[in-house]
Design a protein around this motif. Structure first.
Motif, mmCIF file in Angstrom:
data_model
loop_
_atom_site.group_PDB
_atom_site.id
_atom_site.type_symbol
_atom_site.label_atom_id
_atom_site.label_comp_id
_atom_site.label_asym_id
_atom_site.label_seq_id
_atom_site.Cartn_x
_atom_site.Cartn_y
_atom_site.Cartn_z
ATOM 1 N N GLY A 21 -16.059 7.636 73.032
ATOM 2 C CA GLY A 21 -16.144 8.655 74.068
ATOM 3 C C GLY A 21 -15.536 8.178 75.380
ATOM 4 O O GLY A 21 -14.808 8.929 76.051
ATOM 5 N N LEU A 22 -15.814 6.945 75.751
ATOM 6 C CA LEU A 22 -15.244 6.401 76.987
ATOM 7 C C LEU A 22 -13.729 6.234 76.859
ATOM 8 O O LEU A 22 -12.993 6.475 77.828
ATOM 9 N N THR A 27 -8.347 8.214 78.200
ATOM 10 C CA THR A 27 -7.095 8.806 77.716
ATOM 11 C C THR A 27 -6.832 10.136 78.405
ATOM 12 O O THR A 27 -5.703 10.421 78.830
ATOM 13 N N ALA A 28 -7.876 10.953 78.528
ATOM 14 C CA ALA A 28 -7.723 12.256 79.174
ATOM 15 C C ALA A 28 -7.404 12.103 80.662
ATOM 16 O O ALA A 28 -6.673 12.919 81.234
ATOM 17 N N CYS A 29 -7.930 11.064 81.295
ATOM 18 C CA CYS A 29 -7.590 10.805 82.698
ATOM 19 C C CYS A 29 -6.104 10.478 82.840
ATOM 20 O O CYS A 29 -5.453 10.873 83.816
ATOM 21 N N ALA A 53 -15.074 15.712 82.166
ATOM 22 C CA ALA A 53 -15.168 14.759 83.279
ATOM 23 C C ALA A 53 -13.781 14.297 83.707
ATOM 24 O O ALA A 53 -13.477 14.175 84.903
ATOM 25 N N ALA A 54 -12.910 14.058 82.721
ATOM 26 C CA ALA A 54 -11.540 13.656 83.033
ATOM 27 C C ALA A 54 -10.760 14.801 83.673
ATOM 28 O O ALA A 54 -9.963 14.586 84.598
ATOM 29 N N ALA A 55 -10.970 16.021 83.185
ATOM 30 C CA ALA A 55 -10.285 17.176 83.763
ATOM 31 C C ALA A 55 -10.669 17.350 85.231
ATOM 32 O O ALA A 55 -9.816 17.649 86.073
ATOM 33 N N ARG A 56 -11.929 17.152 85.549
ATOM 34 C CA ARG A 56 -12.367 17.259 86.943
ATOM 35 C C ARG A 56 -11.677 16.194 87.794
ATOM 36 O O ARG A 56 -11.252 16.465 88.930
ATOM 37 N N GLN A 57 -11.550 15.007 87.252
ATOM 38 C CA GLN A 57 -10.959 13.896 88.009
ATOM 39 C C GLN A 57 -9.466 14.090 88.222
ATOM 40 O O GLN A 57 -8.922 13.671 89.252
ATOM 41 N N THR A 58 -8.794 14.711 87.265
ATOM 42 C CA THR A 58 -7.339 14.854 87.341
ATOM 43 C C THR A 58 -6.881 16.227 87.829
ATOM 44 O O THR A 58 -5.679 16.447 87.995
ATOM 45 N N GLY A 59 -7.819 17.147 88.020
ATOM 46 C CA GLY A 59 -7.445 18.502 88.406
ATOM 47 C C GLY A 59 -6.897 19.309 87.251
ATOM 48 O O GLY A 59 -6.169 20.292 87.451
ATOM 49 N N GLY A 159 3.168 13.262 76.646
ATOM 50 C CA GLY A 159 1.765 13.639 76.467
ATOM 51 C C GLY A 159 1.163 12.938 75.257
ATOM 52 O O GLY A 159 1.823 12.168 74.559
ATOM 53 N N ALA A 160 -0.107 13.226 74.993
ATOM 54 C CA ALA A 160 -0.846 12.507 73.956
ATOM 55 C C ALA A 160 -1.358 13.419 72.861
ATOM 56 O O ALA A 160 -1.821 14.541 73.118
#
Length: 209
Positions: A21-22, A27-29, A53-59, A159-160
């Protein structure tokens, strides 16, 4: 990852180990900056918290696709079946209410957008480029293949494409995700970027899917 979201992810119903999960969050960040994050296979929202959580951090934003009637391995009689997720009115699995509660409790309703439907049907209508695609739906050959063929072409260069439950050794788990992961590598469109447990991160390097 913010402590309150990590707590929510740890305690959400689902099958994503903490280490993986981490790694999914990290990866999403990295790739969420390139475009929307798409998750195939929502279940009850555990992995969507890491992605949200990553989406919030990266916009960025997470699009998570699932019919919420359950994949083969969580149906009655199978090892991962959860009888609390059966809708008694219809005698069918329904993970959507639990998913909605999970995402609301985590405060991620602005970051995580749910699409309820079959992956292949939604993919046929999808046109937007994706910064990251996470495939974690049905784990037999047909659904993994459909998820890959329907969605991987939308991943942007750089992209991934991320697979979960990739087990090279059949003694460790089912082989369908491994076979499609190998197909992606052999296509020449993707190169392996990271490994964390059963998680495989591939980066798109060119055409040829």
């Amino acid at each position: 990852m913010p402590s309150e979201l990590l707590y929510a992810a740890k305690h959400a119903k689902g099958f994503m180990p903490l280490e993986e999960g981490l790694a999914l969050f990290e990866t999403a960040c990295r790739y969420g900056k390139l475009g929307p994050i798409c998750e195939i296979g929502t279940y009850c929202g555990k992995s969507a918290i890491y992605l949200g959580a990553a989406a919030r951090q990266t916009g960025s934003v997470v699009i998570t696709v699932d019919h919420h009637r359950g994949s083969e391995e969580i149906q009655p009689g199978w090892a991962h079946h959860d009888p609390t997720l059966v809708d008694p009115r219809f005698g069918k699995m329904d993970s959507l209410p639990t998913f909605r509660s999970t995402i609301a409790a985590a405060g991620l309703e602005d970051e995580v957008i749910a699409i309820v439907g079959r992956s292949d049907q939604v993919a046929a209508l999808w046109n937007a480029p994706l910064g990251m695609l996470f495939i974690d739906g049905g784990h037999s050959d047909d659904p993994v293949t459909r998820d890959y063929e329907g969605w991987a072409p939308h991943v942007v260069t750089g992209g991934a494409l991320v697979f979960h439950d990739v087990f090279p050794d059949p003694a460790d788990g089912g082989q369908a995700p491994y076979r499609v992961y190998r197909r992606a590598l052999e296509s020449g469109a993707f190169a392996e970027a990271a490994v964390a447990g059963s998680l495989r991160v591939l980066e798109r390097i060119g055409p040829g899917i």
